[in-house]
Design a protein around this motif. Sequence first.
Motif, PDB file in Angstrom:
ATOM      1  N   THR A  22      45.456  29.999  38.603  1.00 47.84           N
ATOM      2  CA  THR A  22      45.288  29.827  40.053  1.00 47.84           C
ATOM      3  C   THR A  22      44.865  28.390  40.351  1.00 47.84           C
ATOM      4  O   THR A  22      44.105  27.799  39.579  1.00 47.84           O
ATOM      5  CB  THR A  22      44.220  30.822  40.562  1.00 47.84           C
ATOM      6  OG1 THR A  22      44.711  32.142  40.353  1.00 47.84           O
ATOM      7  CG2 THR A  22      43.922  30.622  42.044  1.00 47.84           C
ATOM      8  N   GLY A  23      45.348  27.863  41.487  1.00 47.63           N
ATOM      9  CA  GLY A  23      44.923  26.531  41.914  1.00 47.63           C
ATOM     10  C   GLY A  23      46.115  25.610  42.087  1.00 47.63           C
ATOM     11  O   GLY A  23      47.263  25.982  41.823  1.00 47.63           O
ATOM     12  N   THR A  58      46.965  22.883  40.493  1.00 47.06           N
ATOM     13  CA  THR A  58      47.656  22.409  39.286  1.00 47.06           C
ATOM     14  C   THR A  58      48.464  23.554  38.677  1.00 47.06           C
ATOM     15  O   THR A  58      49.645  23.379  38.325  1.00 47.06           O
ATOM     16  CB  THR A  58      46.645  21.842  38.254  1.00 47.06           C
ATOM     17  OG1 THR A  58      45.676  21.045  38.935  1.00 47.06           O
ATOM     18  CG2 THR A  58      47.349  21.003  37.208  1.00 47.06           C
ATOM     19  N   GLY A 118      44.217  26.038  35.523  1.00 48.83           N
ATOM     20  CA  GLY A 118      43.526  24.786  35.796  1.00 48.83           C
ATOM     21  C   GLY A 118      42.048  24.909  35.433  1.00 48.83           C
ATOM     22  O   GLY A 118      41.606  25.924  34.904  1.00 48.83           O
ATOM     23  N   ALA A 119      41.296  23.868  35.735  1.00 52.11           N
ATOM     24  CA  ALA A 119      39.838  23.906  35.525  1.00 52.11           C
ATOM     25  C   ALA A 119      39.207  22.875  36.448  1.00 52.11           C
ATOM     26  O   ALA A 119      39.865  21.945  36.926  1.00 52.11           O
ATOM     27  CB  ALA A 119      39.497  23.586  34.068  1.00 52.11           C
ATOM     28  N   ASP A 120      37.910  23.059  36.686  1.00 51.78           N
ATOM     29  CA  ASP A 120      37.178  22.105  37.524  1.00 51.78           C
ATOM     30  C   ASP A 120      36.442  21.074  36.683  1.00 51.78           C
ATOM     31  O   ASP A 120      36.218  19.949  37.120  1.00 51.78           O
ATOM     32  CB  ASP A 120      36.208  22.876  38.427  1.00 51.78           C
ATOM     33  CG  ASP A 120      36.981  23.876  39.259  1.00 51.78           C
ATOM     34  OD1 ASP A 120      37.880  23.442  39.983  1.00 51.78           O
ATOM     35  OD2 ASP A 120      36.740  25.090  39.130  1.00 51.78           O
ATOM     36  N   GLY A 164      36.597  28.081  38.830  1.00 53.65           N
ATOM     37  CA  GLY A 164      36.234  28.970  39.939  1.00 53.65           C
ATOM     38  C   GLY A 164      36.083  28.299  41.283  1.00 53.65           C
ATOM     39  O   GLY A 164      35.786  28.974  42.267  1.00 53.65           O
ATOM     40  N   LEU A 165      36.319  26.967  41.357  1.00 53.08           N
ATOM     41  CA  LEU A 165      36.250  26.365  42.690  1.00 53.08           C
ATOM     42  C   LEU A 165      37.362  26.920  43.575  1.00 53.08           C
ATOM     43  O   LEU A 165      37.273  26.888  44.790  1.00 53.08           O
ATOM     44  CB  LEU A 165      36.287  24.834  42.620  1.00 53.08           C
ATOM     45  CG  LEU A 165      35.032  24.158  42.046  1.00 53.08           C
ATOM     46  CD1 LEU A 165      35.040  22.662  42.336  1.00 53.08           C
ATOM     47  CD2 LEU A 165      33.741  24.771  42.567  1.00 53.08           C
TER      48      LEU A 165
HETATM   49  C1  5RP Z   1      40.446  28.748  40.480  1.00 52.84           C
HETATM   50  C2  5RP Z   1      40.213  27.767  39.401  1.00 52.84           C
HETATM   51  C3  5RP Z   1      41.139  26.590  39.345  1.00 52.84           C
HETATM   52  O1  5RP Z   1      41.828  26.651  38.152  1.00 52.84           O
HETATM   53  C4  5RP Z   1      40.329  25.341  39.432  1.00 52.84           C
HETATM   54  O2  5RP Z   1      39.567  25.399  40.632  1.00 52.84           O
HETATM   55  C5  5RP Z   1      41.213  24.104  39.408  1.00 52.84           C
HETATM   56  O3  5RP Z   1      42.005  24.060  40.547  1.00 52.84           O
HETATM   57  P1  5RP Z   1      42.887  22.788  40.914  1.00 52.84           P
HETATM   58  O4  5RP Z   1      43.939  22.695  39.879  1.00 52.84           O
HETATM   59  O5  5RP Z   1      43.399  23.107  42.309  1.00 52.84           O
HETATM   60  O6  5RP Z   1      41.959  21.600  40.928  1.00 52.84           O
HETATM   61  O7  5RP Z   1      39.359  27.888  38.563  1.00 52.84           O
HETATM   62  O8  5RP Z   1      39.457  29.755  40.467  1.00 52.84           O
END
Ligand code: 5RP
Length: 226
Positions: free
Chosen positions: A28-29, A31, A84-86, A97-98
């Motif tokens: 999710t997100g 990326t 993805g990851a924050d 989780g953002l």
């Molecule tokens: C969603 C997530 C996303 O993977 C994380 O927030 C990264 O998102 P982005 O690729 O939009 O920066 O953990 O719960």
Amino acid sequence: MSAEELKRAAAERAVEFIEDGMTVGLGTGSTAYYAIKAVGRLVDSGYKLRCVATSLQTEAIARESGIEVSGMDEVERIDLTIDGADEVDPSLNLIKGLGGALLREKIVAAATETQVIVVDPSKMVEMLGTRAPLPVEVLSFGSDHTARALRSLGCEPALRSRDGSPFITDGGNLILDCRFPEGIEHPYHLESRVNNIPGTVENGLFLGMASKVVVARPEGIELIEK
Ligand code: 5RP
């Protein structure tokens, strides 16, 4: 390269790890979005994949992209998940989780053989918690009590809101974004202390789960493997 181009490059590199016949977790997100689109193209080209989504949003994007989505309990194991990851630390531990999907993301990650994380360089940190808060999904019942217990661990929890109302997760819960002023020095210890607080459903620490991280840098793609 723009930030969007870097995200797309990381996601498309990660999709190269997918083989015909695999069961694939879709993250999710913004990326992971590009990975879902690329998985859609693989399906179009004839790949037979079973896919599981980490959020309702991802499920909708996947279906729009021509991907059939299986329920989590319809699959035994997941070969590869792209998410993805924050934040990513040097041991490939993560904060996620953002985007609000940490609970399903963690359930999917726990059932996954190879977890591939796709990021731009801004997500790479020396210590978790220095850039992002730690999202903790909590029950709405007694959430002020849960927040007080979290605060006793040395963070400042803030109720996540969207458009002026509390943000509600796919599981119908709230998120407390917990800012640790000095960062998270001992993530494993913190994780077990967070999990011991009644009312917490899941937290955004993904420890020992990622096996590959694809970082798209303006000068090229870096693949970090465990
Ligand atoms: C969603 C997530 C996303 O993977 C994380 O927030 C990264 O998102 P982005 O690729 O939009 O920066 O953990 O719960």
